[in-house]
Write a protein that holds these residues in place. Structure first.
Motif, PDB file in Angstrom:
ATOM      1  N   VAL A 158     109.714  31.837  60.179  1.00  0.00           N
ATOM      2  CA  VAL A 158     111.055  31.867  60.638  1.00  0.00           C
ATOM      3  C   VAL A 158     111.369  32.091  62.082  1.00  0.00           C
ATOM      4  O   VAL A 158     112.252  31.615  62.549  1.00  0.00           O
ATOM      5  CB  VAL A 158     111.433  33.536  59.933  1.00  0.00           C
ATOM      6  CG1 VAL A 158     112.667  33.738  60.352  1.00  0.00           C
ATOM      7  CG2 VAL A 158     111.089  33.179  58.189  1.00  0.00           C
ATOM      8  N   GLU A 159     110.571  32.615  62.810  1.00  0.00           N
ATOM      9  CA  GLU A 159     110.694  32.889  64.357  1.00  0.00           C
ATOM     10  C   GLU A 159     110.877  31.317  64.689  1.00  0.00           C
ATOM     11  O   GLU A 159     111.741  31.134  65.688  1.00  0.00           O
ATOM     12  CB  GLU A 159     109.641  33.540  64.901  1.00  0.00           C
ATOM     13  CG  GLU A 159     109.142  34.872  64.318  1.00  0.00           C
ATOM     14  CD  GLU A 159     110.481  35.907  64.260  1.00  0.00           C
ATOM     15  OE1 GLU A 159     111.147  35.532  65.280  1.00  0.00           O
ATOM     16  OE2 GLU A 159     110.539  36.663  63.447  1.00  0.00           O
ATOM     17  N   ARG A 160     109.947  30.655  64.353  1.00  0.00           N
ATOM     18  CA  ARG A 160     109.967  28.976  64.957  1.00  0.00           C
ATOM     19  C   ARG A 160     111.119  28.348  64.577  1.00  0.00           C
ATOM     20  O   ARG A 160     111.640  27.577  65.487  1.00  0.00           O
ATOM     21  CB  ARG A 160     108.694  28.330  64.451  1.00  0.00           C
ATOM     22  CG  ARG A 160     107.642  28.815  65.240  1.00  0.00           C
ATOM     23  CD  ARG A 160     106.230  27.912  64.964  1.00  0.00           C
ATOM     24  NE  ARG A 160     105.673  28.212  63.621  1.00  0.00           N
ATOM     25  CZ  ARG A 160     104.741  28.981  63.407  1.00  0.00           C
ATOM     26  NH1 ARG A 160     104.413  29.776  64.311  1.00  0.00           N
ATOM     27  NH2 ARG A 160     104.500  29.159  62.052  1.00  0.00           N
ATOM     28  N   LYS A 161     111.680  28.408  63.227  1.00  0.00           N
ATOM     29  CA  LYS A 161     112.761  28.079  62.805  1.00  0.00           C
ATOM     30  C   LYS A 161     114.089  28.230  63.559  1.00  0.00           C
ATOM     31  O   LYS A 161     114.969  27.307  63.971  1.00  0.00           O
ATOM     32  CB  LYS A 161     113.008  28.342  61.231  1.00  0.00           C
ATOM     33  CG  LYS A 161     111.967  27.493  60.367  1.00  0.00           C
ATOM     34  CD  LYS A 161     112.278  27.917  58.691  1.00  0.00           C
ATOM     35  CE  LYS A 161     111.216  27.304  58.090  1.00  0.00           C
ATOM     36  NZ  LYS A 161     111.591  27.817  56.590  1.00  0.00           N
TER      37      LYS A 161
ATOM     38  N   ALA B  74     122.097  30.960  64.176  1.00  0.00           N
ATOM     39  CA  ALA B  74     120.831  30.842  63.978  1.00  0.00           C
ATOM     40  C   ALA B  74     120.073  32.145  63.681  1.00  0.00           C
ATOM     41  O   ALA B  74     119.248  32.222  62.704  1.00  0.00           O
ATOM     42  CB  ALA B  74     120.266  30.077  65.158  1.00  0.00           C
ATOM     43  N   HIS B  75     120.539  33.073  64.386  1.00  0.00           N
ATOM     44  CA  HIS B  75     119.828  34.299  64.387  1.00  0.00           C
ATOM     45  C   HIS B  75     120.307  35.113  63.019  1.00  0.00           C
ATOM     46  O   HIS B  75     119.181  35.651  62.154  1.00  0.00           O
ATOM     47  CB  HIS B  75     120.365  35.280  65.266  1.00  0.00           C
ATOM     48  CG  HIS B  75     119.735  36.640  65.399  1.00  0.00           C
ATOM     49  ND1 HIS B  75     118.571  36.963  65.282  1.00  0.00           N
ATOM     50  CD2 HIS B  75     120.325  37.875  64.881  1.00  0.00           C
ATOM     51  CE1 HIS B  75     118.200  38.294  65.140  1.00  0.00           C
ATOM     52  NE2 HIS B  75     119.264  38.818  65.007  1.00  0.00           N
ATOM     53  N   GLN B  76     121.409  34.798  62.515  1.00  0.00           N
ATOM     54  CA  GLN B  76     121.741  35.161  61.080  1.00  0.00           C
ATOM     55  C   GLN B  76     121.060  34.471  59.889  1.00  0.00           C
ATOM     56  O   GLN B  76     120.679  35.111  59.040  1.00  0.00           O
ATOM     57  CB  GLN B  76     123.336  35.174  60.966  1.00  0.00           C
ATOM     58  CG  GLN B  76     123.771  35.890  59.749  1.00  0.00           C
ATOM     59  CD  GLN B  76     123.475  37.189  59.469  1.00  0.00           C
ATOM     60  OE1 GLN B  76     123.863  38.092  60.412  1.00  0.00           O
ATOM     61  NE2 GLN B  76     122.806  37.773  58.404  1.00  0.00           N
ATOM     62  N   GLU B  77     120.995  33.313  60.066  1.00  0.00           N
ATOM     63  CA  GLU B  77     120.073  32.499  59.158  1.00  0.00           C
ATOM     64  C   GLU B  77     118.685  32.761  58.996  1.00  0.00           C
ATOM     65  O   GLU B  77     118.172  33.141  58.012  1.00  0.00           O
ATOM     66  CB  GLU B  77     120.067  31.001  59.448  1.00  0.00           C
ATOM     67  CG  GLU B  77     121.659  30.513  59.205  1.00  0.00           C
ATOM     68  CD  GLU B  77     121.446  29.006  59.314  1.00  0.00           C
ATOM     69  OE1 GLU B  77     120.535  28.258  59.373  1.00  0.00           O
ATOM     70  OE2 GLU B  77     122.829  28.348  59.372  1.00  0.00           O
ATOM     71  N   ALA B  78     118.236  33.191  60.320  1.00  0.00           N
ATOM     72  CA  ALA B  78     116.674  33.873  60.203  1.00  0.00           C
ATOM     73  C   ALA B  78     116.590  35.027  59.747  1.00  0.00           C
ATOM     74  O   ALA B  78     115.787  35.475  58.977  1.00  0.00           O
ATOM     75  CB  ALA B  78     116.306  33.810  61.739  1.00  0.00           C
TER      76      ALA B  78
ATOM     77  N   TYR C 125     114.832  38.480  55.530  1.00  0.00           N
ATOM     78  CA  TYR C 125     114.893  39.817  54.581  1.00  0.00           C
ATOM     79  C   TYR C 125     114.401  39.342  53.136  1.00  0.00           C
ATOM     80  O   TYR C 125     113.860  40.273  52.424  1.00  0.00           O
ATOM     81  CB  TYR C 125     116.334  39.906  54.528  1.00  0.00           C
ATOM     82  CG  TYR C 125     116.781  41.191  53.445  1.00  0.00           C
ATOM     83  CD1 TYR C 125     116.544  42.469  53.866  1.00  0.00           C
ATOM     84  CD2 TYR C 125     117.632  40.538  52.294  1.00  0.00           C
ATOM     85  CE1 TYR C 125     117.007  43.578  52.858  1.00  0.00           C
ATOM     86  CE2 TYR C 125     117.880  41.703  51.424  1.00  0.00           C
ATOM     87  CZ  TYR C 125     117.713  42.954  51.782  1.00  0.00           C
ATOM     88  OH  TYR C 125     118.021  44.097  50.861  1.00  0.00           O
ATOM     89  N   SER C 126     114.560  38.098  52.885  1.00  0.00           N
ATOM     90  CA  SER C 126     114.490  37.629  51.399  1.00  0.00           C
ATOM     91  C   SER C 126     112.876  37.654  51.365  1.00  0.00           C
ATOM     92  O   SER C 126     112.256  38.012  50.295  1.00  0.00           O
ATOM     93  CB  SER C 126     114.906  36.415  51.453  1.00  0.00           C
ATOM     94  OG  SER C 126     114.475  35.499  49.943  1.00  0.00           O
ATOM     95  N   LEU C 127     112.178  37.201  52.362  1.00  0.00           N
ATOM     96  CA  LEU C 127     110.652  37.194  52.240  1.00  0.00           C
ATOM     97  C   LEU C 127     110.124  38.655  52.430  1.00  0.00           C
ATOM     98  O   LEU C 127     108.963  38.804  51.900  1.00  0.00           O
ATOM     99  CB  LEU C 127     110.133  36.277  53.461  1.00  0.00           C
ATOM    100  CG  LEU C 127     110.226  34.671  53.451  1.00  0.00           C
ATOM    101  CD1 LEU C 127     109.994  34.175  54.803  1.00  0.00           C
ATOM    102  CD2 LEU C 127     109.426  34.214  52.405  1.00  0.00           C
TER     103      LEU C 127
END
Length: 245
Positions: free
Chosen positions: A130-133, A147-151, A156-158
């Motif tokens: 997630v950090e790399r994405k 981008a931060h919100q998507e991450a 949160y899901s993971l």
């Protein structure tokens, strides 16, 4: 005693010995630093971790065997360093130690334990991705906040998936050594034992056998003591601040 009675006694003794439950651990290591080292098999007994077996790693191989009259959680140690958990149970346990992973398989509970550890490790790798994405999205010109919100949404899901994975596994193994063993293993990752909402939920829903397990009782005792000390510290700090004002 007649000779035939003596003979019958030793035949019976031999049969009883051969029919007793045994564990056999056969290990293979590709980690060169372990060659020539002594590994210790330790189990939680009488409130502390006790050595129950040991073996030297010779040319990447080691083996241990002994009675398995009862099933219990154990760990392989190098000196005081815990290398990996395993279940000490009847059967042939194959241990593989390499630079990528440590596994113990070949018996029912060890297979279940390392299937769970594999699932948990895969989720942890996804969390690292997630950090790399997020960094990749920003490099592509996507707004940093978006981008931060998507991450954050993916993270949160993971994390929810991880919590569910852990709780489901422990609950499905409440009645055997894996439930208490994994409970303590997972929550001992913190710098010191603490009580969380998820832990409270697991313990509250658990049967009496789980709550009375020696590992769980020892862990909860230390966690509750830490929580009490923290509350006392905050209380004293608050009093000191009020007094200063």
């Amino acid at each position: 005693m007649k000779l035939n009675h003596i003979f019958s006694f030793f035949v019976l003794l031999s049969c009883l010995t051969s029919c007793s439950k045994m564990y056999k651990i056969e290990g293979e290591s590709s980690v060169t630093g372990l060659d020539g080292k002594q590994l210790y098999l330790r189990a939680f007994q009488n409130g502390c971790w006790t050595d129950v077996d040991s073996a030297e790693v010779v040319h990447g191989f080691f083996s241990m065997k002994g009675p398995a009259d009862s099933v219990c959680m154990a760990s392989l140690y190098l000196d005081d360093i815990c290398l990996m958990p395993l279940v000490l149970e009847e059967g042939h346990i194959k241990v593989d130690i390499n630079n990528l992973e440590f596994t113990a398989k070949g018996t029912p509970l060890n297979d279940a334990l390392y299937d769970f550890i594999g699932r948990r490790n895969r989720i942890e790798l996804q969390l690292e991705d997630v950090e790399r994405k997020e960094a990749g999205l920003i490099l592509q010109g996507i707004d940093a906040q978006r981008a931060h919100q998507e991450a954050e949404d993916e993270r949160y899901s993971l994390l929810r998936e991880m919590d569910n994975c852990v709780k489901t596994f422990i609950a499905s193994n409440y009645e055997n050594v894996l439930g208490p063993g994994v409970f303590v293993m997972i929550y001992s990752d913190a710098p010191y034992p603490m009580l969380t909402d998820q832990m409270d939920s697991i313990v509250e829903e658990a049967p009496t056998a789980f709550r009375n397990d020696a590992l769980v009782k020892d862990f909860l005792k230390r966690a509750e003591e830490n929580m009490r000390l923290i509350e006392e510290y905050h209380s004293e700090t608050h009093i000191a601040v009020v007094s200063h004002e």
